[in-house]
Design a protein around this motif. Structure first.
Motif, PDB file in Angstrom:
ATOM      1  N   ARG A  55       0.953  -1.270  -0.118  1.00  0.00           N
ATOM      2  CA  ARG A  55       0.083   0.026   0.032  1.00  0.00           C
ATOM      3  C   ARG A  55       1.023   1.106   0.046  1.00  0.00           C
ATOM      4  NH1 ARG A  55      -4.515   2.005   4.395  1.00  0.00           N
ATOM      5  NH2 ARG A  55      -5.229   3.832   3.112  1.00  0.00           N
ATOM      6  N   LYS A  56       0.434   2.120  -0.883  1.00  0.00           N
ATOM      7  CA  LYS A  56       1.167   3.232  -1.068  1.00  0.00           C
ATOM      8  C   LYS A  56       0.092   4.474  -0.976  1.00  0.00           C
ATOM      9  CE  LYS A  56       4.995   5.771  -3.355  1.00  0.00           C
ATOM     10  NZ  LYS A  56       6.039   5.735  -4.362  1.00  0.00           N
ATOM     11  N   GLY A  57      -0.082   5.139   0.030  1.00  0.00           N
ATOM     12  CA  GLY A  57      -1.288   6.119   0.124  1.00  0.00           C
ATOM     13  C   GLY A  57      -2.532   5.424  -0.140  1.00  0.00           C
ATOM     14  N   GLU A  58      -3.178   5.632  -1.013  1.00  0.00           N
ATOM     15  CA  GLU A  58      -4.445   4.834  -1.503  1.00  0.00           C
ATOM     16  C   GLU A  58      -4.501   4.062  -2.426  1.00  0.00           C
ATOM     17  OE1 GLU A  58      -7.370   4.913   0.620  1.00  0.00           O
ATOM     18  OE2 GLU A  58      -5.926   6.286   1.714  1.00  0.00           O
ATOM     19  N   GLN A  59      -3.204   3.888  -3.082  1.00  0.00           N
ATOM     20  CA  GLN A  59      -2.966   2.718  -4.253  1.00  0.00           C
ATOM     21  C   GLN A  59      -2.535   1.760  -3.326  1.00  0.00           C
ATOM     22  OE1 GLN A  59      -3.607   3.436  -7.440  1.00  0.00           O
ATOM     23  NE2 GLN A  59      -3.156   1.302  -7.559  1.00  0.00           N
ATOM     24  N   VAL A  60      -2.887   0.424  -4.058  1.00  0.00           N
ATOM     25  CA  VAL A  60      -2.256  -1.025  -3.781  1.00  0.00           C
ATOM     26  C   VAL A  60      -1.837  -1.477  -4.731  1.00  0.00           C
ATOM     27  CG1 VAL A  60      -3.091  -3.121  -2.639  1.00  0.00           C
ATOM     28  CG2 VAL A  60      -3.950  -1.018  -1.902  1.00  0.00           C
ATOM     29  N   TYR A  61      -0.510  -2.209  -4.749  1.00  0.00           N
ATOM     30  CA  TYR A  61       0.060  -2.794  -5.882  1.00  0.00           C
ATOM     31  C   TYR A  61       0.301  -4.058  -5.610  1.00  0.00           C
ATOM     32  CZ  TYR A  61       1.081   1.870  -6.983  1.00  0.00           C
ATOM     33  OH  TYR A  61       1.316   3.513  -7.538  1.00  0.00           O
ATOM     34  N   ALA A  62      -0.165  -5.114  -6.448  1.00  0.00           N
ATOM     35  CA  ALA A  62       0.022  -6.578  -6.135  1.00  0.00           C
ATOM     36  C   ALA A  62       1.155  -7.395  -7.261  1.00  0.00           C
ATOM     37  CB  ALA A  62      -1.416  -7.101  -6.489  1.00  0.00           C
ATOM     38  N   TYR A  63       1.862  -8.117  -6.610  1.00  0.00           N
ATOM     39  CA  TYR A  63       2.847  -8.858  -7.385  1.00  0.00           C
ATOM     40  C   TYR A  63       3.181 -10.367  -6.758  1.00  0.00           C
ATOM     41  CZ  TYR A  63       4.634  -4.339  -8.382  1.00  0.00           C
ATOM     42  OH  TYR A  63       4.514  -2.908  -8.869  1.00  0.00           O
ATOM     43  N   GLU A  64       3.447 -11.080  -7.726  1.00  0.00           N
ATOM     44  CA  GLU A  64       3.993 -12.517  -7.378  1.00  0.00           C
ATOM     45  C   GLU A  64       5.207 -12.409  -6.317  1.00  0.00           C
ATOM     46  OE1 GLU A  64       4.471 -15.083 -10.684  1.00  0.00           O
ATOM     47  OE2 GLU A  64       2.463 -14.734 -11.348  1.00  0.00           O
TER      48      GLU A  64
END
Length: 104
Positions: free
Chosen positions: A29-38
């Motif tokens: 989570r970075k601010g209101e953004q969420v990033y997903a990775y293997e």
């Protein structure tokens, strides 16, 4: 669509790992953004973290492989330091809807 967690379970600039039918993954989570990775280092094809849910460097600015020290940009998964410079983590589509993080 796979429910991962409530966004409130993730502090800003934090990460969390999951194991589900898509395999081992993690979100940042970075601010209101969420990033997903293997959860897979492109250098050696191993999980990135030593401790559960600890995918970030000490400053919480980069994703870091605990085994090789490779560092990746949170927003793109690009390796910018370490043995796999120029390679990328495998990004997964996700979204936050009604306060819940979903893997698409």
């Amino acid at each position: 669509m796979i429910r991962l967690c409530a966004i409130d379970e993730l502090d800003d600039m934090s990460s969390k790992g999951f194991h589900n039918q898509r395999g081992h993954i993690f979100v940042v989570r970075k601010g209101e953004q969420v990033y997903a990775y293997e959860n897979n280092c492109p250098h050696y094809s191993i999980n990135l973290e030593w401790q559960p849910d600890q995918f970030l460097d000490a400053e919480h600015r980069l994703i870091q492989c605990a085994n090789h020290g490779a560092q990746f940009l949170i927003e793109t998964g690009e390796c910018i330091a370490g043995p796999c410079v120029g390679e990328y983590l495998t990004a997964l589509a996700c979204e936050v809807r009604d306060g819940v993080v979903y893997l698409l």
